[in-house]
Structures are given as structure tokens and as C-alpha cells.
Design a protein around this motif. Structure first.
Motif, PDB file in Angstrom:
ATOM      1  N   PRO A  15       0.830  -1.207   0.000  1.00 42.20           N
ATOM      2  CA  PRO A  15       0.000   0.000   0.000  1.00 42.20           C
ATOM      3  C   PRO A  15       0.867   1.260   0.000  1.00 42.20           C
ATOM      4  N   PHE A  16       2.097   1.126   0.522  1.00 44.68           N
ATOM      5  CA  PHE A  16       3.007   2.277   0.592  1.00 44.68           C
ATOM      6  C   PHE A  16       3.538   2.612  -0.802  1.00 44.68           C
ATOM      7  N   ARG A  19       1.097   4.497  -3.042  1.00 45.03           N
ATOM      8  CA  ARG A  19       0.998   5.954  -2.827  1.00 45.03           C
ATOM      9  C   ARG A  19       1.887   6.687  -3.826  1.00 45.03           C
ATOM     10  N   ILE A  38      10.140  -8.799  -1.487  1.00 46.22           N
ATOM     11  CA  ILE A  38      10.521  -8.284  -0.155  1.00 46.22           C
ATOM     12  C   ILE A  38      10.978  -9.400   0.792  1.00 46.22           C
ATOM     13  N   LYS A  41      15.577  -9.931  -0.594  1.00 43.97           N
ATOM     14  CA  LYS A  41      15.877  -8.558  -1.040  1.00 43.97           C
ATOM     15  C   LYS A  41      17.079  -8.498  -1.981  1.00 43.97           C
ATOM     16  N   VAL A  55      10.603  -1.316   0.647  1.00 43.34           N
ATOM     17  CA  VAL A  55      10.050  -0.568  -0.474  1.00 43.34           C
ATOM     18  C   VAL A  55       8.907   0.284   0.072  1.00 43.34           C
ATOM     19  N   GLU A  67      10.697   5.938   2.215  1.00 43.36           N
ATOM     20  CA  GLU A  67       9.541   6.263   3.063  1.00 43.36           C
ATOM     21  C   GLU A  67       8.463   6.978   2.236  1.00 43.36           C
ATOM     22  N   SER A  68       7.312   6.304   2.152  1.00 46.72           N
ATOM     23  CA  SER A  68       6.293   6.763   1.197  1.00 46.72           C
ATOM     24  C   SER A  68       5.826   8.209   1.418  1.00 46.72           C
ATOM     25  N   GLU A 103      -1.853   6.356  10.006  1.00 41.67           N
ATOM     26  CA  GLU A 103      -0.728   5.408   9.950  1.00 41.67           C
ATOM     27  C   GLU A 103      -0.503   4.772  11.332  1.00 41.67           C
TER      28      GLU A 103
END
Ligand SMILES: N[C@@H](CCC(=O)N[C@@H](CS)C(=O)NCC(=O)O)C(=O)O
Length: 224
Positions: A15-16, A19, A38, A41, A55, A67-68, A103
Motif C-alpha cells: 500500500p506504501f 501511494r 521483499i 531482497k 520498499v 519512506e512513502s 498510519e
């Protein structure tokens, strides 16, 4: 153009990562998507995000950003078309406040609700519903959190529209009761109907298989 290249390292179910994709698509920025495993890696991911090793990572002109929320703000500041954060400093502060609130209070609780059971699951669902109640007040009377257009907060909370219902199904829980939360339910419909969003969602069946496997793996880990 080579030095201005944009690359995104992400994972289909993240979901990040979504964005960042939504922000880039809304702004019409071309990018190369590089799918990551993930659970195994790559040296590329470890090299680009040595601190968190997660990620998404955006690479712009050879410079990595992780960091999204940080990435979405960077995208907004770098490509001015289709502004995402409000112009007014107070409204910007509020958008960031609610993004962080969701969050911290909703995402973690919803995730625990997805894989846990018994008292732990009930407590997580309670915490998540309390958070949704607050977010419901914020969206009342608006099409999007950003007003008439999708903005930063819509992108930050976008996972609520698609990931959360999948987590509810996988965990056999209900966090969003449409009768109790009609405004957030209407926002979900608006958000998912937006052409950029609806064309940039991972396949639901693949998501269900993935999150069922996460539930199995995580529930056995946490049962000791
Ligand atoms: N706070 C981070 C969260 C990123 C995150 O948790 N990414 C997950 C994929 S959904 C990941 O890379 N997990 C690998 C790991 O935890 O080792 C963000 O907003 O970007």
C-alpha cells in the motif's frame, strides 16, 4: 533526460508503494517500475535503502528517497503540476496530521486484526474502529479529503479503500460498517472510481492469495 530518470522500486501488494505510483500518475510523471521480492531482497534495494531495507524507494536523477510520505512530498515539490498538498500552511499541517494519525492508529490495528485472533483481534478491531470514527468526521461533506480533487491525504489514506476491505475479508472482521460510517464509505466509492486510481490497483484475487498467506505465516509466528 538520462540523468533525470525516475525509477520506483516497489512490491505489487504494498500500500506504501501504491501511494508513490498514484502521485506520479496523477502528475503525469513517467517512471520505470522495478518489482521487488521483499522476502528475498536484492542488492539494489539494500544499496538504495540501507536504513530500512524496505520498499518503496524512488530514485530520481540517481538519488534514492525512501519512506512513502517523504517520497510523495518530494514528488509534489519536484513536479508542480497537479498539486497534492494544500497551499495553505495550516491545511498542509492538517493533511500531515491526519496522514500520521491513520498510519499510527488505524494501519497497525487493521493489520493486526487481519492476522490475529481471539482477544488480540477484538482489541485491534476496537482500536481501528475508534480511529475510523475520527476519520469519518474529517471527510463529512467532501468528495475527497483534498476537496474536489484527490490530494495528499487521499493518497495517504488510499489503502483504506482497497487494502482494508481485503484485510477484513482475510481476517473475517468488520472495521468499516457502511451504516455507521457513510461518509468514509462514499469516499471509498469516489476514490476507487477515479480513473488514475482504478487503473492502478493490484488484482484483487492476487491480493487475497497473498494476504491469506501472510495471515497463515504471521498467526503461526505470533502463537509461538
Ligand atoms: N513506512 C514505510 C513502510 C514501508 C514498508 O513497510 N514496506 C514493506 C512492503 S509493504 C517492506 O518493504 N517490507 C519489507 C520488510 O519489512 O523487511 C513507508 O511508508 O514507505
Amino acid at each position: 533526460m538520462g540523468s533525470e530518470e525516475v525509477k520506483l522500486l516497489s512490491f505489487f501488494a504494498s500500500p506504501f508503494g501504491k501511494r508513490v505510483e498514484w502521485a506520479l500518475k496523477l502528475k503525469g510523471v513517467e517512471y520505470e517500475y522495478i518489482e521487488q521480492d521483499i522476502f528475498n531482497k536484492t542488492s539494489l534495494l539494500l544499496q538504495l535503502n540501507p536504513v530500512h531495507k524496505k520498499v518503496p524507494v524512488l530514485v530520481h536523477a540517481h538519488k534514492p528517497i525512501a519512506e512513502s510520505f517523504v517520497i510523495v512530498e518530494y514528488v509534489d515539490e519536484t513536479w508542480k503540476q497537479y498539486p497534492l498538498l494544500p497551499r495553505d500552511p495550516y491545511q498542509r499541517a492538517l493533511a500531515r496530521f491526519w496522514a500520521n494519525f491513520a498510519e499510527q492508529k488505524l494501519l497497525d490495528a487493521a493489520w493486526i486484526g487481519m492476522y490475529s485472533s481471539g482477544d488480540e483481534q477484538q482489541n485491534a478491531v476496537k482500536v481501528a474502529r475508534e480511529a475510523i470514527e475520527k476519520i469519518e468526521e474529517e471527510i463529512k461533506g467532501k468528495k475527497y479529503f483534498g476537496g474536489e480533487n484527490i490530494g495528499y491525504l487521499d493518497i495517504a489514506l488510499g489503502w483504506i479503500s482497497y487494502w482494508l476491505p481485503i484485510w477484513e475479508e482475510v481476517g473475517s472482521i468488520q472495521i468499516i460498517d457502511p451504516l455507521k460510517f457513510p461518509a468514509i464509505t462514499a469516499w471509498i466509492t469516489n476514490f476507487l472510481s477515479h480513473p488514475v486510481i482504478k487503473d492502478n490497483l493490484p488484482p484483487r484475487d492476487k491480493m487475497l492469495v497473498y494476504f491469506h498467506s501472510r495471515r497463515t505465516a504471521l498467526s503461526s509466528t505470533f502463537q509461538g
